[in-house]
Design a protein around this motif. Structure first.
Motif, PDB file in Angstrom:
ATOM      1  N   LEU A 176      -9.384 -11.553   5.988  1.00 19.95           N
ATOM      2  CA  LEU A 176      -9.073 -10.124   6.018  1.00 19.95           C
ATOM      3  C   LEU A 176      -8.036  -9.770   4.952  1.00 19.95           C
ATOM      4  CD1 LEU A 176      -8.920  -9.465   9.865  1.00 19.95           C
ATOM      5  CD2 LEU A 176     -10.548  -8.461   8.266  1.00 19.95           C
ATOM      6  N   ILE A 177      -7.051 -10.622   4.784  1.00 20.35           N
ATOM      7  CA  ILE A 177      -6.022 -10.368   3.778  1.00 20.35           C
ATOM      8  C   ILE A 177      -6.637 -10.369   2.382  1.00 20.35           C
ATOM      9  CG2 ILE A 177      -3.954 -11.347   2.706  1.00 20.35           C
ATOM     10  CD1 ILE A 177      -3.164 -12.325   5.541  1.00 20.35           C
ATOM     11  N   LYS A 178      -7.571 -11.289   2.128  1.00 17.18           N
ATOM     12  CA  LYS A 178      -8.224 -11.317   0.818  1.00 17.18           C
ATOM     13  C   LYS A 178      -9.129 -10.103   0.629  1.00 17.18           C
ATOM     14  CE  LYS A 178      -8.086 -16.346   0.318  1.00 17.18           C
ATOM     15  NZ  LYS A 178      -8.877 -17.599   0.205  1.00 17.18           N
ATOM     16  N   PHE A 179      -9.701  -9.600   1.715  1.00 11.04           N
ATOM     17  CA  PHE A 179     -10.526  -8.398   1.623  1.00 11.04           C
ATOM     18  C   PHE A 179      -9.704  -7.200   1.154  1.00 11.04           C
ATOM     19  CE2 PHE A 179     -14.870  -8.273   3.734  1.00 11.04           C
ATOM     20  CZ  PHE A 179     -15.162  -9.577   3.373  1.00 11.04           C
ATOM     21  N   LEU A 180      -8.418  -7.185   1.464  1.00  5.82           N
ATOM     22  CA  LEU A 180      -7.568  -6.058   1.066  1.00  5.82           C
ATOM     23  C   LEU A 180      -7.440  -5.936  -0.441  1.00  5.82           C
ATOM     24  CD1 LEU A 180      -4.683  -6.270   3.691  1.00  5.82           C
ATOM     25  CD2 LEU A 180      -6.562  -4.623   3.620  1.00  5.82           C
ATOM     26  N   SER A 181      -7.678  -7.007  -1.170  1.00  8.86           N
ATOM     27  CA  SER A 181      -7.638  -6.963  -2.626  1.00  8.86           C
ATOM     28  C   SER A 181      -9.033  -7.018  -3.234  1.00  8.86           C
ATOM     29  CB  SER A 181      -6.792  -8.129  -3.164  1.00  8.86           C
ATOM     30  OG  SER A 181      -7.326  -9.373  -2.742  1.00  8.86           O
ATOM     31  N   ASN A 229       2.694  -8.405   3.041  1.00 11.16           N
ATOM     32  CA  ASN A 229       2.659  -8.275   1.585  1.00 11.16           C
ATOM     33  C   ASN A 229       1.380  -7.584   1.121  1.00 11.16           C
ATOM     34  OD1 ASN A 229       5.077  -9.618   1.569  1.00 11.16           O
ATOM     35  ND2 ASN A 229       4.272 -11.531   0.761  1.00 11.16           N
ATOM     36  N   ALA A 230       0.231  -7.981   1.702  1.00 15.12           N
ATOM     37  CA  ALA A 230      -1.044  -7.396   1.283  1.00 15.12           C
ATOM     38  C   ALA A 230      -1.128  -5.920   1.648  1.00 15.12           C
ATOM     39  CB  ALA A 230      -2.197  -8.168   1.925  1.00 15.12           C
ATOM     40  N   LEU A 231      -0.668  -5.556   2.846  1.00 10.78           N
ATOM     41  CA  LEU A 231      -0.695  -4.147   3.245  1.00 10.78           C
ATOM     42  C   LEU A 231       0.251  -3.320   2.382  1.00 10.78           C
ATOM     43  CD1 LEU A 231      -0.798  -4.466   7.149  1.00 10.78           C
ATOM     44  CD2 LEU A 231      -2.633  -3.664   5.642  1.00 10.78           C
ATOM     45  N   LEU A 261       8.194   2.539  -6.548  1.00 10.67           N
ATOM     46  CA  LEU A 261       7.148   2.244  -5.574  1.00 10.67           C
ATOM     47  C   LEU A 261       6.553   0.856  -5.755  1.00 10.67           C
ATOM     48  CD1 LEU A 261       5.179   5.625  -5.539  1.00 10.67           C
ATOM     49  CD2 LEU A 261       6.613   4.701  -3.719  1.00 10.67           C
ATOM     50  N   SER A 262       6.998   0.119  -6.721  1.00  6.39           N
ATOM     51  CA  SER A 262       6.396  -1.175  -7.027  1.00  6.39           C
ATOM     52  C   SER A 262       6.659  -2.167  -5.907  1.00  6.39           C
ATOM     53  CB  SER A 262       6.944  -1.725  -8.349  1.00  6.39           C
ATOM     54  OG  SER A 262       8.331  -1.971  -8.212  1.00  6.39           O
ATOM     55  N   ILE A 263       5.871  -3.202  -5.903  1.00  9.56           N
ATOM     56  CA  ILE A 263       5.987  -4.213  -4.859  1.00  9.56           C
ATOM     57  C   ILE A 263       7.327  -4.929  -4.923  1.00  9.56           C
ATOM     58  CG2 ILE A 263       4.948  -6.298  -3.924  1.00  9.56           C
ATOM     59  CD1 ILE A 263       3.384  -3.737  -3.541  1.00  9.56           C
ATOM     60  N   SER A 264       7.832  -5.121  -6.149  1.00 10.50           N
ATOM     61  CA  SER A 264       9.116  -5.809  -6.258  1.00 10.50           C
ATOM     62  C   SER A 264      10.216  -5.040  -5.561  1.00 10.50           C
ATOM     63  CB  SER A 264       9.467  -6.006  -7.735  1.00 10.50           C
ATOM     64  OG  SER A 264       9.582  -4.766  -8.392  1.00 10.50           O
ATOM     65  N   LYS A 265      10.127  -3.694  -5.565  1.00  9.64           N
ATOM     66  CA  LYS A 265      11.135  -2.899  -4.874  1.00  9.64           C
ATOM     67  C   LYS A 265      10.855  -2.834  -3.373  1.00  9.64           C
ATOM     68  CE  LYS A 265      13.533  -1.597  -8.489  1.00  9.64           C
ATOM     69  NZ  LYS A 265      14.953  -1.949  -8.637  1.00  9.64           N
ATOM     70  N   LEU A 266       9.573  -2.872  -3.016  1.00  8.86           N
ATOM     71  CA  LEU A 266       9.233  -2.745  -1.596  1.00  8.86           C
ATOM     72  C   LEU A 266       9.483  -4.042  -0.833  1.00  8.86           C
ATOM     73  CD1 LEU A 266       5.915  -0.697  -1.700  1.00  8.86           C
ATOM     74  CD2 LEU A 266       8.098   0.034  -0.758  1.00  8.86           C
ATOM     75  N   ILE A 267       9.198  -5.184  -1.471  1.00 10.38           N
ATOM     76  CA  ILE A 267       9.200  -6.437  -0.726  1.00 10.38           C
ATOM     77  C   ILE A 267      10.182  -7.463  -1.285  1.00 10.38           C
ATOM     78  CG2 ILE A 267       7.764  -8.373  -0.003  1.00 10.38           C
ATOM     79  CD1 ILE A 267       5.404  -6.558  -0.088  1.00 10.38           C
ATOM     80  N   LEU A 268      10.122  -7.693  -2.583  1.00 11.32           N
ATOM     81  CA  LEU A 268      10.796  -8.846  -3.145  1.00 11.32           C
ATOM     82  C   LEU A 268      12.258  -8.604  -3.491  1.00 11.32           C
ATOM     83  CD1 LEU A 268       7.926 -10.089  -5.465  1.00 11.32           C
ATOM     84  CD2 LEU A 268       8.461 -10.765  -3.133  1.00 11.32           C
ATOM     85  N   PRO A 284      13.558 -13.924   7.248  1.00 10.79           N
ATOM     86  CA  PRO A 284      13.210 -13.022   6.141  1.00 10.79           C
ATOM     87  C   PRO A 284      11.810 -13.280   5.631  1.00 10.79           C
ATOM     88  CG  PRO A 284      14.640 -14.774   5.373  1.00 10.79           C
ATOM     89  CD  PRO A 284      14.532 -14.941   6.869  1.00 10.79           C
ATOM     90  N   LEU A 285      11.203 -12.225   5.092  1.00 10.97           N
ATOM     91  CA  LEU A 285       9.900 -12.368   4.476  1.00 10.97           C
ATOM     92  C   LEU A 285      10.041 -12.671   2.975  1.00 10.97           C
ATOM     93  CD1 LEU A 285       7.955  -9.457   6.172  1.00 10.97           C
ATOM     94  CD2 LEU A 285       7.995 -11.860   6.783  1.00 10.97           C
TER      95      LEU A 285
END
Length: 285
Positions: A176-181, A229-231, A261-268, A284-285
């Motif tokens: 399912l996670i791979k389906f998201l991409s 991360n995928a969501l 809005l980039s992933i680095s700001k949202l998650i990393l 932590p994630l």
């Protein structure tokens, strides 16, 4: 006419399973005693069940066979060519959803769930599977219907049978996670299934406990982390696309907003890194 026939068959299947006398679950909310994989394989003999249980087992096995295009072994007088695989998957969905107490009460049903249903899902439910351009419109529609039916079965197994399908559930969640991409249609049906999981805190907690918190001890995949991360990645991409439809992304102000809005700001970003808590222990994630 087809709707009437489908309703009659659905009622007939439910009647066969209604005759099975399954034990009532414990009143304190505990589940049935968990059996190891060796014990489940040891008690997989259908002949050990009473006649009603044998009928239910053989009926469900025939549904599994016909969903793959094979001939039934119990309903020998049935013209399997007239039964579409998508209808068999729909009936499997009904059985798995409405009669979970039978599966947990009798190891023969759990054995079929592992050996038949999971193999059907793994065989047909792959991130590499796509709607090939050389197929006709009718074939594409048929493949899409099969994929959606399989994902509905996956959603039920993740929701109701995760406790006895730990390894298989890890595979399904990874798919399912791979389906998201993947392609847009893959993203749509994957989000529909994950929505049923993510709005239930207890199910998210179980996923985190079974996989992420056991990652270092047994080497399991950090499914919860990859899911978040995928969501987040998908959500960020959708926001980017919506924003580009309104403004010119080449302007400096747009670049700044996209960077926010980039992933680095949202998650990393270490200062705003997400995580979860387990008995007041921050993970932590």
């Amino acid at each position: 006419m087809n709707h009437t026939a489908s309703a009659i068959i659905r009622q007939a299947v439910c009647t066969v399973l209604d005759r099975i006398d399954a034990p009532v679950p414990p009143a304190n909310g505990l589940v049935y005693p968990h059996r190891s994989e060796h014990q489940q394989r040891k008690y997989n003999n259908i002949e050990d069940l009473d006649e009603f249980g044998q009928d239910g087992c053989r009926l469900f096995l025939d549904l599994c066979l016909m969903s793959c295009g094979d001939e039934p072994k119990w309903m020998v007088t049935l013209d399997s060519d007239s039964v579409h695989p998508s209808f068999c998957l729909e009936m499997m969905e009904v059985v798995l959803n409405q009669y979970s107490e039978i599966f947990f009460a009798f190891p023969q049903f759990i054995f079929m769930l592992k050996e038949n249903v999971c193999n059907i899902v793994i065989k047909n439910f792959s991130p590499k599977w796509n709607l090939q351009t050389q197929l006709s419109i009718e074939a594409k529609v048929e493949h899409y219907v099969i994929a959606t039916k399989i994902l509905k079965v996956v959603a039920i197994m993740l929701e109701r049978y995760n406790s006895v399908l730990k390894t298989e559930s890890e595979i399904f969640l990874s798919f399912l996670i791979k389906f998201l991409s993947g392609e847009q249609w893959q993203q749509a049906i994957a989000v529909e299934v994950l929505h049923k999981i993510c709005w239930k805190p207890r199910q998210l907690r179980d996923i985190c406990q079974q996989y992420d918190l056991q990652n270092k001890s047994n080497g399991s995949t950090p499914v919860f982390q990859e899911l978040i991360n995928a969501l987040a990645s998908l959500t960020s991409a959708k926001f980017h696309r919506l924003y580009r439809n309104k403004e010119d992304p080449e302007s400096p102000s747009d670049a700044e907003i996209l960077d926010e809005l980039s992933i680095s700001k949202l998650i990393l970003n270490s200062e705003t890194q997400g995580g979860t808590k387990y008995y007041y222990l921050e993970v932590p994630l």
